[in-house]
Design a protein around this motif. Structure first.
Motif, mmCIF file in Angstrom:
data_model
loop_
_atom_site.group_PDB
_atom_site.id
_atom_site.type_symbol
_atom_site.label_atom_id
_atom_site.label_comp_id
_atom_site.label_asym_id
_atom_site.label_seq_id
_atom_site.Cartn_x
_atom_site.Cartn_y
_atom_site.Cartn_z
ATOM 1 N N ALA A 198 -11.853 2.932 -64.051
ATOM 2 C CA ALA A 198 -13.156 2.556 -64.591
ATOM 3 C C ALA A 198 -13.442 1.060 -64.492
ATOM 4 C CB ALA A 198 -13.262 3.000 -66.054
ATOM 5 N N GLN A 199 -12.393 0.218 -64.445
ATOM 6 C CA GLN A 199 -12.582 -1.227 -64.466
ATOM 7 C C GLN A 199 -12.548 -1.806 -63.054
ATOM 8 O OE1 GLN A 199 -13.483 -2.675 -67.290
ATOM 9 N NE2 GLN A 199 -13.308 -0.623 -68.182
ATOM 10 N N PRO A 200 -13.631 -2.413 -62.598
ATOM 11 C CA PRO A 200 -13.667 -2.918 -61.218
ATOM 12 C C PRO A 200 -12.655 -4.022 -60.946
ATOM 13 C CG PRO A 200 -15.613 -3.615 -62.439
ATOM 14 C CD PRO A 200 -14.912 -2.607 -63.288
ATOM 15 N N GLY A 201 -12.375 -4.861 -61.949
ATOM 16 C CA GLY A 201 -11.375 -5.903 -61.751
ATOM 17 C C GLY A 201 -10.009 -5.326 -61.451
ATOM 18 N N TYR A 202 -9.654 -4.272 -62.143
ATOM 19 C CA TYR A 202 -8.388 -3.588 -61.888
ATOM 20 C C TYR A 202 -8.350 -3.024 -60.480
ATOM 21 C CZ TYR A 202 -4.928 0.174 -62.011
ATOM 22 O OH TYR A 202 -3.887 1.013 -61.719
ATOM 23 N N LEU A 203 -9.457 -2.441 -60.037
ATOM 24 C CA LEU A 203 -9.511 -1.885 -58.687
ATOM 25 C C LEU A 203 -9.273 -2.963 -57.632
ATOM 26 C CD1 LEU A 203 -12.511 0.602 -58.942
ATOM 27 C CD2 LEU A 203 -10.196 1.170 -58.166
ATOM 28 N N ARG A 204 -9.920 -4.103 -57.808
ATOM 29 C CA ARG A 204 -9.757 -5.181 -56.831
ATOM 30 C C ARG A 204 -8.307 -5.668 -56.789
ATOM 31 N NH1 ARG A 204 -14.714 -6.669 -59.430
ATOM 32 N NH2 ARG A 204 -16.495 -6.257 -58.061
ATOM 33 N N GLU A 205 -7.705 -5.863 -57.955
ATOM 34 C CA GLU A 205 -6.310 -6.304 -58.006
ATOM 35 C C GLU A 205 -5.383 -5.259 -57.387
ATOM 36 O OE1 GLU A 205 -5.309 -7.194 -62.006
ATOM 37 O OE2 GLU A 205 -6.764 -8.830 -62.205
ATOM 38 N N PHE B 198 -13.686 11.172 -55.262
ATOM 39 C CA PHE B 198 -13.136 11.396 -56.600
ATOM 40 C C PHE B 198 -11.756 12.056 -56.553
ATOM 41 C CE2 PHE B 198 -17.817 11.527 -57.039
ATOM 42 C CZ PHE B 198 -17.979 10.419 -57.857
ATOM 43 N N GLY B 199 -10.946 11.684 -55.558
ATOM 44 C CA GLY B 199 -9.616 12.270 -55.458
ATOM 45 C C GLY B 199 -8.478 11.287 -55.587
ATOM 46 N N VAL B 200 -8.777 10.033 -55.976
ATOM 47 C CA VAL B 200 -7.736 8.997 -55.964
ATOM 48 C C VAL B 200 -7.316 8.536 -57.363
ATOM 49 C CG1 VAL B 200 -8.384 8.106 -53.685
ATOM 50 C CG2 VAL B 200 -9.484 7.176 -55.735
ATOM 51 N N MET B 201 -7.863 9.122 -58.409
ATOM 52 C CA MET B 201 -7.648 8.579 -59.756
ATOM 53 C C MET B 201 -6.454 9.193 -60.478
ATOM 54 S SD MET B 201 -11.071 9.273 -58.999
ATOM 55 C CE MET B 201 -11.701 10.470 -60.160
ATOM 56 N N PHE B 202 -5.659 10.006 -59.787
ATOM 57 C CA PHE B 202 -4.662 10.824 -60.468
ATOM 58 C C PHE B 202 -3.219 10.464 -60.124
ATOM 59 C CE2 PHE B 202 -8.617 13.127 -59.831
ATOM 60 C CZ PHE B 202 -8.929 13.491 -61.129
ATOM 61 N N PHE B 203 -3.013 9.355 -59.405
ATOM 62 C CA PHE B 203 -1.651 8.938 -59.065
ATOM 63 C C PHE B 203 -0.947 8.376 -60.291
ATOM 64 C CE2 PHE B 203 -4.041 8.086 -55.040
ATOM 65 C CZ PHE B 203 -3.456 9.098 -54.288
ATOM 66 N N ASP B 204 0.347 8.706 -60.450
ATOM 67 C CA ASP B 204 1.069 8.089 -61.569
ATOM 68 C C ASP B 204 1.513 6.668 -61.235
ATOM 69 O OD1 ASP B 204 3.296 8.488 -59.960
ATOM 70 O OD2 ASP B 204 4.194 10.024 -61.225
ATOM 71 N N ASP B 205 1.502 6.305 -59.952
ATOM 72 C CA ASP B 205 1.773 4.933 -59.518
ATOM 73 C C ASP B 205 0.714 4.566 -58.472
ATOM 74 O OD1 ASP B 205 2.679 2.502 -58.555
ATOM 75 O OD2 ASP B 205 4.789 3.119 -58.498
ATOM 76 N N PRO B 206 -0.465 4.139 -58.909
ATOM 77 C CA PRO B 206 -1.546 3.855 -57.950
ATOM 78 C C PRO B 206 -1.182 2.787 -56.925
ATOM 79 C CG PRO B 206 -2.423 3.993 -60.173
ATOM 80 C CD PRO B 206 -0.929 3.991 -60.294
ATOM 81 N N LEU B 207 -0.411 1.772 -57.328
ATOM 82 C CA LEU B 207 -0.041 0.728 -56.380
ATOM 83 C C LEU B 207 0.798 1.303 -55.249
ATOM 84 C CD1 LEU B 207 -0.032 -2.207 -55.496
ATOM 85 C CD2 LEU B 207 1.937 -2.584 -57.008
ATOM 86 N N ALA B 208 1.773 2.138 -55.592
ATOM 87 C CA ALA B 208 2.586 2.775 -54.556
ATOM 88 C C ALA B 208 1.726 3.659 -53.662
ATOM 89 C CB ALA B 208 3.702 3.592 -55.195
ATOM 90 N N ALA B 209 0.775 4.371 -54.267
ATOM 91 C CA ALA B 209 -0.073 5.279 -53.492
ATOM 92 C C ALA B 209 -0.928 4.523 -52.485
ATOM 93 C CB ALA B 209 -0.952 6.088 -54.442
ATOM 94 N N GLN C 34 -17.018 5.517 -62.958
ATOM 95 C CA GLN C 34 -17.073 4.381 -63.873
ATOM 96 C C GLN C 34 -16.671 4.857 -65.270
ATOM 97 O OE1 GLN C 34 -20.546 1.854 -63.753
ATOM 98 N NE2 GLN C 34 -20.932 2.267 -61.577
ATOM 99 N N ASP C 35 -16.707 3.946 -66.221
ATOM 100 C CA ASP C 35 -16.332 4.259 -67.605
ATOM 101 C C ASP C 35 -17.094 5.490 -68.098
ATOM 102 O OD1 ASP C 35 -16.655 3.898 -70.716
ATOM 103 O OD2 ASP C 35 -14.967 2.636 -70.135
#
Length: 273
Positions: free
Chosen positions: A182-189, A116-127, A147-148
């Motif tokens: 919260a959205q698994p599709g977003y995580l996969r992308e 539970f430490g990865v949800m706080f990036f302002d640019d997750p793709l860069a992270a 999850q949601d």
């Protein structure tokens, strides 16, 4: 640092609260943590990066399986607890840094994990692109994220209990935060876009322990970021009415093991090609 707002928060009230209640949070997440460790499949001698390591619990658990571990986090107060916990141990070190931009060195780790430490990036793709670079070819990623909010009974009950007294409409704001993945599709992308492969997003459900009894659980929840942010807008008497309602709602969930409520997380795994 790229995540300036998060850095201020985790070095301010939120970080200090987590540091002061490190054992409470560990007890809260005790039924979820083993799912992460099982998925990580840590082997002796592996090099591990613990992303958003906080007070160092998962860092020390990984080290206990024979790994050499770097725990990275924005929060100075939490890292102070982590360093105290790790005093005298070999193969464990901590660094106060922003994982989104820090140069860990290409191929430096066999595994990156996070509880539970990865949800706080302002640019997750860069992270995650940066994390992928830090993994050796074939290196692994494993993390837990929420999850949601509507799937998490411990959050839903709290919001429903206080809603007659305060406005909870913006309890989960957009942007970085506990429920941003919260959205698994977003995580996969996201992870595929970061250069990772074999992305799996698995459903994990387990109880979380909020406190020894309803009173302590309500006090814990009221001082957490979600309710604290709401309560800051209201006079003390309104807040006390809301907390009284929350305490009453928690009473039916008291057990010999404490106040237990349901939680839903994603267990996410991937690999660097």
């Amino acid at each position: 640092m790229a995540n300036e707002d998060e850095a201020r928060d985790w070095n301010g009230d939120t970080g200090r609260y987590w540091a002061d209640h490190a054992e409470h949070y560990d007890a809260m997440l005790a039924h979820l943590t083993p799912h992460l460790l099982d998925a990580a499949r840590i082997e002796p001698g592996e090099r591990v990066l613990d992303i958003g390591c906080g007070c160092g619990t998962t860092t020390l658990l990984a080290a206990g399986r024979g790994a050499t571990v770097l725990g990275a986090d924005l929060s100075g107060p939490m890292l102070a607890v982590a360093r105290e916990r790790a005093a005298g141990l070999d193969g464990v070190r901590f660094e106060q840094t922003d994982v989104q931009v820090h140069d860990f060195g290409a191929g430096s780790f066999d595994l990156a994990l996070s509880r539970f430490g990865v949800m706080f990036f302002d640019d997750p793709l860069a992270a995650f692109t940066n994390v992928a670079r830090a993994l050796r070819p074939g290196g692994r990623l494993a993390f837990l994220c929420w999850q949601d909010v509507r799937e998490n009974e411990h959050r839903v009950l709290a919001l429903n209990a206080v809603a007659p007294h305060v406005d909870t409409a913006d309890a989960v704001p957009p942007g970085p935060g506990p429920f941003s993945f919260a959205q698994p599709g977003y995580l996969r992308e996201l992870l595929t876009g970061a250069g990772l492969t074999g992305v799996a997003v698995d459903d994990v459900r387990a109880p979380v322990r909020l406190g020894a009894d309803a009173t302590s659980a309500a006090d814990f929840l009221r001082r957490g970021a979600m309710l604290r942010t709401i309560f800051e807008r209201y006079p003390a008497e309104t807040v006390e009415r809301a907390v009284a309602a929350l305490t009453e709602a928690l009473v039916p969930h008291e057990t010999p093991d404490g106040v237990l409520l349901g939680a839903a997380a994603w267990l996410v795994t991937a690999r660097r090609p």
